[in-house]
Motif scaffolding. Structure first.
Motif, PDB file in Angstrom:
ATOM      1  N   GLY A 115      12.172   6.002 -13.104  1.00 41.84           N
ATOM      2  CA  GLY A 115      12.582   5.686 -14.953  1.00 41.84           C
ATOM      3  C   GLY A 115      13.878   4.929 -15.063  1.00 41.84           C
ATOM      4  O   GLY A 115      14.312   5.013 -16.792  1.00 41.84           O
ATOM      5  N   ALA A 116      15.027   4.741 -14.337  1.00 39.49           N
ATOM      6  CA  ALA A 116      16.121   4.115 -15.433  1.00 39.49           C
ATOM      7  C   ALA A 116      15.771   2.488 -15.687  1.00 39.49           C
ATOM      8  O   ALA A 116      16.093   1.714 -16.359  1.00 39.49           O
ATOM      9  N   ALA A 117      14.672   2.078 -15.216  1.00 38.99           N
ATOM     10  CA  ALA A 117      14.286   0.354 -15.613  1.00 38.99           C
ATOM     11  C   ALA A 117      13.794   0.487 -17.132  1.00 38.99           C
ATOM     12  O   ALA A 117      14.013  -0.659 -18.096  1.00 38.99           O
ATOM     13  N   ALA A 118      13.568   1.612 -18.168  1.00 37.96           N
ATOM     14  CA  ALA A 118      13.019   1.881 -19.081  1.00 37.96           C
ATOM     15  C   ALA A 118      14.732   1.452 -20.245  1.00 37.96           C
ATOM     16  O   ALA A 118      14.720   0.869 -21.345  1.00 37.96           O
ATOM     17  N   LEU A 119      15.332   1.924 -19.297  1.00 36.00           N
ATOM     18  CA  LEU A 119      16.606   1.727 -20.288  1.00 36.00           C
ATOM     19  C   LEU A 119      16.814   0.777 -20.158  1.00 36.00           C
ATOM     20  O   LEU A 119      17.704  -0.094 -21.085  1.00 36.00           O
ATOM     21  N   MET A 120      17.042  -0.372 -18.980  1.00 38.24           N
ATOM     22  CA  MET A 120      17.582  -1.068 -18.576  1.00 38.24           C
ATOM     23  C   MET A 120      16.425  -2.739 -20.372  1.00 38.24           C
ATOM     24  O   MET A 120      16.473  -3.248 -20.665  1.00 38.24           O
ATOM     25  N   ALA A 121      14.961  -1.687 -20.273  1.00 38.78           N
ATOM     26  CA  ALA A 121      14.307  -2.740 -21.481  1.00 38.78           C
ATOM     27  C   ALA A 121      14.780  -2.575 -22.899  1.00 38.78           C
ATOM     28  O   ALA A 121      14.001  -3.326 -23.281  1.00 38.78           O
ATOM     29  N   THR A 122      14.803  -1.631 -23.492  1.00 34.59           N
ATOM     30  CA  THR A 122      15.409  -1.564 -23.899  1.00 34.59           C
ATOM     31  C   THR A 122      16.680  -0.802 -24.919  1.00 34.59           C
ATOM     32  O   THR A 122      16.642  -1.175 -25.746  1.00 34.59           O
ATOM     33  N   SER A 123      17.993  -1.218 -23.999  1.00 37.86           N
ATOM     34  CA  SER A 123      19.341  -1.231 -23.707  1.00 37.86           C
ATOM     35  C   SER A 123      19.507  -2.734 -23.969  1.00 37.86           C
ATOM     36  O   SER A 123      19.397  -3.447 -22.812  1.00 37.86           O
ATOM     37  N   PRO A 124      20.370  -2.888 -24.779  1.00 37.80           N
ATOM     38  CA  PRO A 124      21.197  -4.861 -24.950  1.00 37.80           C
ATOM     39  C   PRO A 124      21.998  -5.236 -24.496  1.00 37.80           C
ATOM     40  O   PRO A 124      22.368  -5.391 -23.937  1.00 37.80           O
ATOM     41  N   VAL A 128      20.080 -11.610  -1.695  1.00 33.65           N
ATOM     42  CA  VAL A 128      19.893 -10.363  -2.350  1.00 33.65           C
ATOM     43  C   VAL A 128      20.680 -10.665  -3.487  1.00 33.65           C
ATOM     44  O   VAL A 128      19.677  -9.990  -4.879  1.00 33.65           O
ATOM     45  N   LEU A 129      21.626 -11.148  -4.093  1.00 34.76           N
ATOM     46  CA  LEU A 129      22.698 -10.890  -5.143  1.00 34.76           C
ATOM     47  C   LEU A 129      21.479 -12.546  -6.770  1.00 34.76           C
ATOM     48  O   LEU A 129      21.423 -11.703  -8.020  1.00 34.76           O
ATOM     49  N   VAL A 130      20.467 -12.825  -5.859  1.00 36.44           N
ATOM     50  CA  VAL A 130      20.243 -14.202  -6.927  1.00 36.44           C
ATOM     51  C   VAL A 130      19.674 -13.514  -7.276  1.00 36.44           C
ATOM     52  O   VAL A 130      18.897 -13.535  -8.558  1.00 36.44           O
ATOM     53  N   ASN A 131      18.163 -11.973  -6.618  1.00 38.69           N
ATOM     54  CA  ASN A 131      17.085 -11.429  -7.423  1.00 38.69           C
ATOM     55  C   ASN A 131      17.991 -10.433  -8.121  1.00 38.69           C
ATOM     56  O   ASN A 131      17.268  -9.228  -9.192  1.00 38.69           O
ATOM     57  N   LEU A 132      18.633  -9.559  -7.811  1.00 37.45           N
ATOM     58  CA  LEU A 132      19.953  -8.491  -7.522  1.00 37.45           C
ATOM     59  C   LEU A 132      20.350  -8.386  -9.546  1.00 37.45           C
ATOM     60  O   LEU A 132      20.091  -7.758 -10.040  1.00 37.45           O
ATOM     61  N   LEU A 133      20.460 -10.633  -9.386  1.00 39.48           N
ATOM     62  CA  LEU A 133      20.913  -9.713 -10.834  1.00 39.48           C
ATOM     63  C   LEU A 133      20.260 -10.716 -11.916  1.00 39.48           C
ATOM     64  O   LEU A 133      20.806 -11.775 -12.459  1.00 39.48           O
ATOM     65  N   ASN A 134      19.719 -10.305 -12.204  1.00 40.65           N
ATOM     66  CA  ASN A 134      17.812 -11.268 -12.577  1.00 40.65           C
ATOM     67  C   ASN A 134      16.846  -9.781 -13.238  1.00 40.65           C
ATOM     68  O   ASN A 134      16.894  -9.329 -12.654  1.00 40.65           O
ATOM     69  N   ILE A 188      14.995  -7.010  -3.906  1.00 41.48           N
ATOM     70  CA  ILE A 188      14.185  -6.746  -5.508  1.00 41.48           C
ATOM     71  C   ILE A 188      14.069  -5.037  -4.728  1.00 41.48           C
ATOM     72  O   ILE A 188      13.552  -4.270  -6.113  1.00 41.48           O
ATOM     73  N   VAL A 189      14.260  -4.144  -3.810  1.00 42.54           N
ATOM     74  CA  VAL A 189      14.677  -3.061  -3.698  1.00 42.54           C
ATOM     75  C   VAL A 189      15.347  -2.126  -5.275  1.00 42.54           C
ATOM     76  O   VAL A 189      14.736  -1.009  -5.162  1.00 42.54           O
ATOM     77  N   PRO A 190      16.590  -3.166  -5.739  1.00 43.68           N
ATOM     78  CA  PRO A 190      16.539  -2.232  -6.495  1.00 43.68           C
ATOM     79  C   PRO A 190      16.004  -1.768  -8.438  1.00 43.68           C
ATOM     80  O   PRO A 190      16.194  -1.312  -8.718  1.00 43.68           O
ATOM     81  N   HIS A 191      15.143  -3.009  -7.540  1.00 45.72           N
ATOM     82  CA  HIS A 191      14.786  -2.861  -9.607  1.00 45.72           C
ATOM     83  C   HIS A 191      13.383  -2.100  -8.808  1.00 45.72           C
ATOM     84  O   HIS A 191      13.330  -1.720 -10.626  1.00 45.72           O
ATOM     85  N   MET A 192      13.164  -1.832  -7.781  1.00 41.97           N
ATOM     86  CA  MET A 192      11.410  -1.124  -7.394  1.00 41.97           C
ATOM     87  C   MET A 192      12.447   0.266  -8.233  1.00 41.97           C
ATOM     88  O   MET A 192      11.875   1.194  -8.115  1.00 41.97           O
TER      89      MET A 192
END
Length: 207
Positions: free
Chosen positions: A56-65, A116-122, A46-50
């Motif tokens: 603020g990089a999560a915004a890129l993931m949320a908006t970039s296909p 870690v990879l299971v959640n990292l690649l989600n 979960i750490v990388p997602h947090m």
């Protein structure tokens, strides 16, 4: 920290998903220690997602296909890999039986790495943090960054606690099926099929 945050975190964490399935499979396959180790690994994933959410990089993931698609297809590939390895009794989730007694059990680091990879690649986790955390923190409040970091840490603690319960519960169930090769074999195949099914669901997931 409101009760709504606690309730939402518990519901989201307790809902069965790839991390929960991995932890349960590890507990049944290798016992309580492996189940808890898997819970720790999934929590670390979960750490990388947090970090993305806080930066603020999560915004890129949320908006970039493109960004979402890259992580999504990597996740699909890894879930298929886990399913194939579980079916062939060559993954960290392999269940011991008479035909594989000579195989050494997976190391703690290998189990944690796989978890870690299971959640990292989600990619849904990144989008979740992008949408979830800001709901409980006003962007203009003093110390908003620290507040979000604390909430993220609490979410991780809740994840660890619930997943550890899953792993220990699975290890308890293991006592009833260990020594029954047919049951163990079908459980193994069931987990393999579940990973493939989750891969298919993720493949059809959109932002």
């Amino acid at each position: 920290m409101t009760w709504e945050f606690w309730l939402t975190s518990i519901v989201v964490t307790a809902t069965p998903g790839t991390g929960a399935l991995f932890t349960v499979a590890a507990g049944i396959a290798r016992g309580a220690r492996a189940g808890v180790v898997a819970a720790v690994g999934c929590t670390l994933g979960i750490v990388p997602h947090m970090v993305l959410a806080l930066s603020g990089a999560a915004a890129l993931m949320a908006t970039s296909p493109v960004a979402f698609g890259i992580v999504k297809w990597l996740g699909v590939a890894y879930l298929l890999y886990l399913g194939w390895g579980t079916w062939r009794q060559s993954s960290v989730l392999s269940m011991p039986d008479d035909a594989h007694e000579g195989h050494a059990p997976p190391t703690v680091l290998r189990t944690i790495g796989s978890a870690v990879l299971v959640n990292l690649l989600n990619p849904k986790l990144t989008v979740f943090f992008f949408v979830f955390l800001p709901m409980f923190v006003a962007s203009d409040e003093p110390g908003a960054f620290l507040h979000m970091a604390v909430l993220g840490a609490v979410f991780m603690a809740i994840t660890l606690a619930i997943f550890a319960v899953y792993g220990l519960g699975a290890a308890w169930l293991r006592g009833y099926v260990l020594g029954k090769p047919v049951v163990m074999r079908w459980l193994n195949r069931g987990f393999a099929a579940s990973f493939v099914a989750l891969a298919v669901v993720l493949a059809f997931t959109h932002q």
